[in-house]
Design an enzyme around this catalytic site. Structure first.
Site, PDB file in Angstrom:
ATOM      1  N   LYS A 150       0.845  -1.207   0.000  1.00 56.35           N
ATOM      2  CA  LYS A 150       0.000   0.000   0.000  1.00 56.35           C
ATOM      3  C   LYS A 150       0.883   1.261   0.000  1.00 56.35           C
ATOM      4  O   LYS A 150       0.459   2.315  -0.486  1.00 56.35           O
ATOM      5  CB  LYS A 150      -0.984  -0.021   1.173  1.00 56.35           C
ATOM      6  CG  LYS A 150      -0.383   0.006   2.585  1.00 56.35           C
ATOM      7  CD  LYS A 150      -0.079   1.387   3.093  1.00 56.35           C
ATOM      8  CE  LYS A 150       0.688   1.356   4.403  1.00 56.35           C
ATOM      9  NZ  LYS A 150       1.143   2.684   4.822  1.00 56.35           N
ATOM     10  N   THR A 154      -3.658   5.623   3.424  1.00 60.27           N
ATOM     11  CA  THR A 154      -2.363   6.160   3.002  1.00 60.27           C
ATOM     12  C   THR A 154      -2.474   6.917   1.676  1.00 60.27           C
ATOM     13  O   THR A 154      -1.711   7.848   1.435  1.00 60.27           O
ATOM     14  CB  THR A 154      -1.329   5.017   2.929  1.00 60.27           C
ATOM     15  OG1 THR A 154      -1.555   4.114   4.002  1.00 60.27           O
ATOM     16  CG2 THR A 154       0.069   5.539   3.068  1.00 60.27           C
TER      17      THR A 154
HETATM   18  O1  LIG Z   1       1.466   2.858   7.549  1.00 63.12           O
HETATM   19  C1  LIG Z   1       1.009   3.927   7.847  1.00 63.12           C
HETATM   20  C2  LIG Z   1      -0.393   4.104   8.272  1.00 63.12           C
HETATM   21  O2  LIG Z   1      -1.061   2.891   8.410  1.00 63.12           O
HETATM   22  C3  LIG Z   1       1.857   5.141   7.761  1.00 63.12           C
HETATM   23  O3  LIG Z   1       1.974   5.520   6.437  1.00 63.12           O
HETATM   24  P1  LIG Z   1       3.190   6.423   5.963  1.00 63.12           P
HETATM   25  O4  LIG Z   1       4.447   5.634   6.255  1.00 63.12           O
HETATM   26  O5  LIG Z   1       2.983   6.684   4.516  1.00 63.12           O
HETATM   27  O6  LIG Z   1       3.151   7.688   6.785  1.00 63.12           O
END
Ligand SMILES: O=C(CO)COP(=O)(O)O
Ligand SMILES: NC(=O)C1=CN([C@@H]2O[C@H](COP(=O)(O)OP(=O)(O)OC[C@H]3O[C@@H](n4cnc5c(N)ncnc54)[C@H](O)[C@@H]3O)[C@@H](O)[C@H]2O)C=CC1
Length: 335
Positions: A193, A250
């Site tokens: 993701k 995300t």
């Molecule tokens: O995994 C995350 C939220 O579930 C954090 O995402 P980021 O690492 O893109 O900030």
């Protein structure tokens, strides 16, 4: 409960999870890679490096010694960035006793080996230690969890009793934990993701619209699912918290570091400059390459991942990547 817990990694997520457990009155030791961060957290009870403005609970202690963090613990939460996980685990291996429950909270695929974190644990740790493995994943920005905003995640383990123990450990009135037995699906969902979030960020940075983002989320989920299935995951997992849930968060949330990297790329910044001004990790940057190589190895079609890899690592102009995605051969909608 009188469990002793070690949390390995004092970035924003490790600090948040350690603090969540300490707020429950549990005995928690948080290991930080940076010695000066340990000093700061002891002195101020705030992690201004990675989680500014959040007060750390009294039951939380801090160390720069892996031995102190890991020895004689019932649960060990692994939250180092995925590309350094192997090195950290190699140091932990001689310190761990059989029966300690491992909880991986890191999201990525190792670049050198194309292994998920459960595979890295199995490769580095003695079999009697690696056996009690679980992964905690799902849509959970650290800051929102720290502010006790309602959040739902999933704890997966091949051993249902281990997943249930992790569920009990982490559950609070604002942090709801579901169990799952599909470790591969949860690992792959959490890792991939981030790559699609970079794509969504690029789209936003180019000034494209909601239609584009929705298309990226939906077709991104399809290619995540395809790769997962080829590795033995279950399709339902990708419709759950560690798949669609985290993907939506995300790809749409302003707090995402991965989406932010993508936005800056879309606005024309160079990757080296973007990373140069970030202290935090955007796992999708390296995982884009791991996933691209995994897709080629397994013969799975992952067009969005391929374009993200090319924009990140081969200097492909973002607009050209979008055009190439839109003009691919026409096909039926399928996974
Ligand atoms: O995994 C995350 C939220 O579930 C954090 O995402 P980021 O690492 O893109 O900030
Ligand atoms: N921040 C979040 O909201 C969430 C993060 N995650 C995942 O948690 C993992 C850790 O990310 P964050 O806590 O956000 O980190 P962060 O981006 O806040 O901080 C970077 C971390 O990397 C560590 N680090 C840097 N170089 C290191 C080295 N050579 N050896 C060991 N550690 C080193 C730092 O000490 C720090 O803990 C990642 O896989 C991330 O995807 C998962 C869910 C939510």
């Amino acid at each position: 409960m009188s469990e002793r817990i070690g949390v390995i990694g004092a970035g924003s997520w490790g600090t948040t999870l350690a603090n969540l457990l300490a707020r429950k009155g549990l005995d928690v030791t948080l290991w930080a890679y940076e010695a000066e961060l340990v000093e700061e957290m002891r002195a101020t009870r705030v992690n201004s490096f990675f989680l500014p403005g959040i007060e750390l609970a009294p039951g939380l202690s801090f160390t720069n010694s892996l031995e102190e963090a890991a020895a004689r613990k019932d649960f060990l939460v692994l939250v180092s960035p995925s590309q350094v996980m192997r090195g950290v685990l190699a140091q932990l291996a001689p310190l761990l006793r059989a029966g300690v429950v491992l909880v991986n909270a890191s999201k990525g695929i190792e670049l050198d080996t194309l292994m998920t974190m459960d595979q890295v644990c199995a490769a580095v740790l003695p079999p009697e230690v690696a056996r009690c493995f679980s992964v905690l994943s799902g849509p959970s920005f650290a800051r929102e969890v720290s502010l006790e905003m309602p959040t739902a995640v999933v704890a997966a383990s091949g051993d249902a009793a281990v997943a249930a123990a992790v569920q009990r450990l982490f559950t609070t009135p604002s942090f709801r934990v579901y169990t799952n037995t599909d470790v591969v699906g949860v690992e792959i969902g959490g890792a991939l993701k981030n790559v699609i979030a970079v794509a969504a960020g690029i789209s936003d940075g180019l000034g494209l619209g909601h239609n584009t983002r929705a298309a990226l989320i939906t077709r991104g989920l399809a290619e995540m699912t395809r790769l997962g299935l080829s590795m033995g995951a279950q399709a339902e997992t990708f419709a759950g918290l560690a798949g669609m849930g985290d993907l939506v968060l995300t790809c749409t949330g302003d707090l995402s570091r991965n989406r932010t990297v993508g936005m800056k790329l879309g606005q024309g910044m160079k990757l080296a400059d973007i990373l140069g001004e970030m202290r935090m990790v955007a796992e999708g940057v390296k995982t884009a390459e791991s996933a691209y190589r995994l897709a080629r190895r397994t013969g799975v079609e992952m067009p969005i991942t391929e374009k993200v890899y090319q924009v990140l690592h081969e200097d492909k102009p973002a607009r050209q990547a979008v055009m190439e995605l839109m003009t691919r051969d026409l096909k039926a909608e399928r996974w």
